[in-house]
Design a protein around this motif. Structure first.
Motif, PDB file in Angstrom:
ATOM      1  N   THR A  65      11.331  56.514 127.035  1.00 15.23           N
ATOM      2  CA  THR A  65      11.254  57.745 127.418  1.00 15.23           C
ATOM      3  C   THR A  65      12.480  58.309 126.346  1.00 15.23           C
ATOM      4  OG1 THR A  65      10.055  60.117 126.952  1.00 15.23           O
ATOM      5  CG2 THR A  65      11.550  58.629 128.531  1.00 15.23           C
ATOM      6  N   ALA A  66      12.836  59.318 126.233  1.00  9.70           N
ATOM      7  CA  ALA A  66      14.089  59.710 125.349  1.00  9.70           C
ATOM      8  C   ALA A  66      13.582  61.232 125.100  1.00  9.70           C
ATOM      9  CB  ALA A  66      14.582  59.525 123.857  1.00  9.70           C
ATOM     10  N   TYR A  67      14.705  61.764 125.939  1.00  6.56           N
ATOM     11  CA  TYR A  67      14.656  63.769 125.685  1.00  6.56           C
ATOM     12  C   TYR A  67      15.638  63.474 124.274  1.00  6.56           C
ATOM     13  CZ  TYR A  67      16.666  68.275 126.608  1.00  6.56           C
ATOM     14  OH  TYR A  67      16.969  69.328 125.940  1.00  6.56           O
ATOM     15  N   TYR A  68      14.411  64.860 123.760  1.00  8.52           N
ATOM     16  CA  TYR A  68      14.397  64.602 121.887  1.00  8.52           C
ATOM     17  C   TYR A  68      14.774  66.064 121.883  1.00  8.52           C
ATOM     18  CZ  TYR A  68      14.292  63.562 117.352  1.00  8.52           C
ATOM     19  OH  TYR A  68      14.292  63.764 115.569  1.00  8.52           O
ATOM     20  N   TYR A  69      15.985  66.782 121.258  1.00 14.76           N
ATOM     21  CA  TYR A  69      16.291  68.303 120.401  1.00 14.76           C
ATOM     22  C   TYR A  69      16.443  68.475 119.550  1.00 14.76           C
ATOM     23  CZ  TYR A  69      20.484  66.810 122.149  1.00 14.76           C
ATOM     24  OH  TYR A  69      22.184  65.992 121.805  1.00 14.76           O
ATOM     25  N   PRO A  70      15.460  68.038 118.146  1.00 16.34           N
ATOM     26  CA  PRO A  70      16.216  68.461 116.540  1.00 16.34           C
ATOM     27  C   PRO A  70      15.709  69.854 116.195  1.00 16.34           C
ATOM     28  CG  PRO A  70      14.196  66.945 116.698  1.00 16.34           C
ATOM     29  CD  PRO A  70      14.848  66.764 117.729  1.00 16.34           C
ATOM     30  N   GLU A  71      16.732  70.540 115.384  1.00 18.93           N
ATOM     31  CA  GLU A  71      16.278  71.425 115.048  1.00 18.93           C
ATOM     32  C   GLU A  71      14.555  71.267 114.750  1.00 18.93           C
ATOM     33  OE1 GLU A  71      19.233  74.493 114.384  1.00 18.93           O
ATOM     34  OE2 GLU A  71      20.339  73.794 116.099  1.00 18.93           O
ATOM     35  N   THR A  72      14.102  70.649 114.265  1.00 20.05           N
ATOM     36  CA  THR A  72      12.403  70.903 112.814  1.00 20.05           C
ATOM     37  C   THR A  72      12.050  70.935 113.984  1.00 20.05           C
ATOM     38  OG1 THR A  72      13.248  68.941 113.565  1.00 20.05           O
ATOM     39  CG2 THR A  72      14.245  69.450 111.359  1.00 20.05           C
ATOM     40  N   ILE A  73      11.975  71.188 115.170  1.00 22.95           N
ATOM     41  CA  ILE A  73      11.005  71.477 116.280  1.00 22.95           C
ATOM     42  C   ILE A  73      11.536  72.300 116.460  1.00 22.95           C
ATOM     43  CG2 ILE A  73       9.232  68.813 115.754  1.00 22.95           C
ATOM     44  CD1 ILE A  73      10.771  68.289 118.837  1.00 22.95           C
ATOM     45  N   ALA A  74      10.015  72.821 117.396  1.00 22.23           N
ATOM     46  CA  ALA A  74      10.329  74.482 118.460  1.00 22.23           C
ATOM     47  C   ALA A  74      11.061  74.374 119.691  1.00 22.23           C
ATOM     48  CB  ALA A  74       9.248  75.001 117.544  1.00 22.23           C
ATOM     49  N   LYS A  75      10.569  72.913 120.308  1.00 22.18           N
ATOM     50  CA  LYS A  75      11.412  73.160 122.224  1.00 22.18           C
ATOM     51  C   LYS A  75      11.421  71.797 121.502  1.00 22.18           C
ATOM     52  CE  LYS A  75       6.910  71.782 121.467  1.00 22.18           C
ATOM     53  NZ  LYS A  75       5.756  72.434 120.573  1.00 22.18           N
TER      54      LYS A  75
END
Length: 353
Positions: free
Chosen positions: A54-64
């Motif tokens: 898996t990956a912890y994914y945190y782009p600002e294009t999604i809300a969380k």
């Protein structure tokens, strides 16, 4: 077939034969768990051996921030691809359902759950956003790894309502993969109200193959009264079925309590079970389940009034400076659908942590 490796040992010329069984899949071994930080792509990959888990994914294009994708030991994604990487034949409803996430539908009157780029700009003032703020620890052990991150729960004007500290523990044991999430939320300068709401809390949106077969379209309305139609699709290869620790099955799991729920199914030839375990220390234990046949698999301990038909009421809240911790475990089994006895044992062991 077996491979025999012969190694010359010392001056005496003693032959040591090492037998390595080659017919066991690589994924079945207890392999090392690695964390690979890729700041340029706003993610931390979790690999078991050389394979992505898996990956912890945190782009600002999604809300969380999310965990996306989540992959079995057999190499199949248990998470829906849409909206990040759509796959042919899958549903495209509820664009806020991405991989695994954790949030809630009513935090001081703001909806964190339903926020996405599908919300019109003139309605964004009703929605909250969770932003990644830092990686505070990465630790690799033999068959597990720990990732600690921080986030801010933000009002539309940028005010921080809650600070989040989350520790993920990823582990591998044979064909079973595990994700523990320990999340502490701390109220900042004002009290936090989390009124009973069906939209929450600890969730996974699963792949089409793990949905329940369905022959009719359905209409679901969120906490803001916005309806979403989930159309009927071709059921070929759709094999999912929920079962709870309370013995509820299928759609009957929704709105009931349980210590665990398993979603059993198959992708191609791989038997798969995805399990969420509740922890006795969590508010509202044992949790209510917001588990829908169309692929939303969620534990919601806070929405008791909505999920119980008014029988129970919680209306959880925090004073300024007060904290609460949630602790959940995801199990992903490959090649088997474990029975109630095994899952009760898993829950008992998790409850002692």
């Amino acid at each position: 077939m077996q491979s025999i490796k012969k190694i010359q040992w010392g001056t005496a010329g003693v032959l040591l034969s090492l037998f390595c069984t080659m017919n066991t899949p690589l994924q079945a071994q207890n392999e090392s768990v690695k964390l690979i930080r890729i700041d340029a792509e706003n993610k931390v990959e979790v690999r078991i051996g050389d394979e992505l888990f898996t990956a912890y994914y945190y782009p600002e294009t999604i809300a969380k921030p999310v965990l996306y994708p989540i992959i079995t030991a057999g190499g199949h994604e248990i998470t829906r691809g849409f909206p990040l990487a759509p796959r042919a034949g899958e549903r495209v409803d509820h664009p806020h359902h991405i991989g695994h996430w954790m949030n809630y539908g009513d935090v001081n009157g703001l909806d964190f759950w339903n926020n996405s780029d599908a919300i019109p700009a003139d309605k964004k003032d009703r929605y909250g956003t969770i932003r990644h703020t830092g990686i505070t620890d990465l630790k690799e052990n033999k068959n597990s790894a720990e990732l600690e991150v921080t986030m801010d729960w933000l009002a539309p004007d940028g005010k921080v309502l809650l600070k989040e500290k989350t520790r993920f523990v990823f582990s591998s044991e044979g064909k079973k993969r595990t994700i523990d999430r320990i999340t502490t939320l701390t109220a900042q300068d004002e009290p936090i109200s989390m009124k009973d709401n069906k939209e929450g809390v600890f969730a996974i949106r699963v792949a089409r193959e793990l949905e329940h077969p369905s022959n009719k379209p359905e209409l679901f309305t969120d906490a803001n009264g916005i309806p979403t139609t989930v159309p009927s699709l071709n059921n070929e290869g759709v094999t999912g079925k929920y079962r709870s620790s309370a013995g509820k099955e299928g759609d009957d799991v929704w709105g009931t309590r349980g210590e665990w729920v398993t979603l059993n199914g198959q992708i191609e030839k791989e038997k798969i079970s995805v399990v969420i375990l509740d922890h006795p220390s969590n508010p509202g234990y044992p949790t209510y389940w917001h588990a829908r046949g169309y692929g939303l698999f969620s534990a919601n301990p806070l929405g008791q009034k909505e999920l119980s038909g008014g029988k129970d009421v919680l209306n959880f809240g925090l004073k300024a400076g007060e904290s609460v911790t949630f602790n959940y475990r995801i199990l992903v089994f490959s090649g088997e659908n474990p029975g109630d006895g095994q899952l009760n044992s898993e829950a008992e062991s998790f409850g002692k942590n």
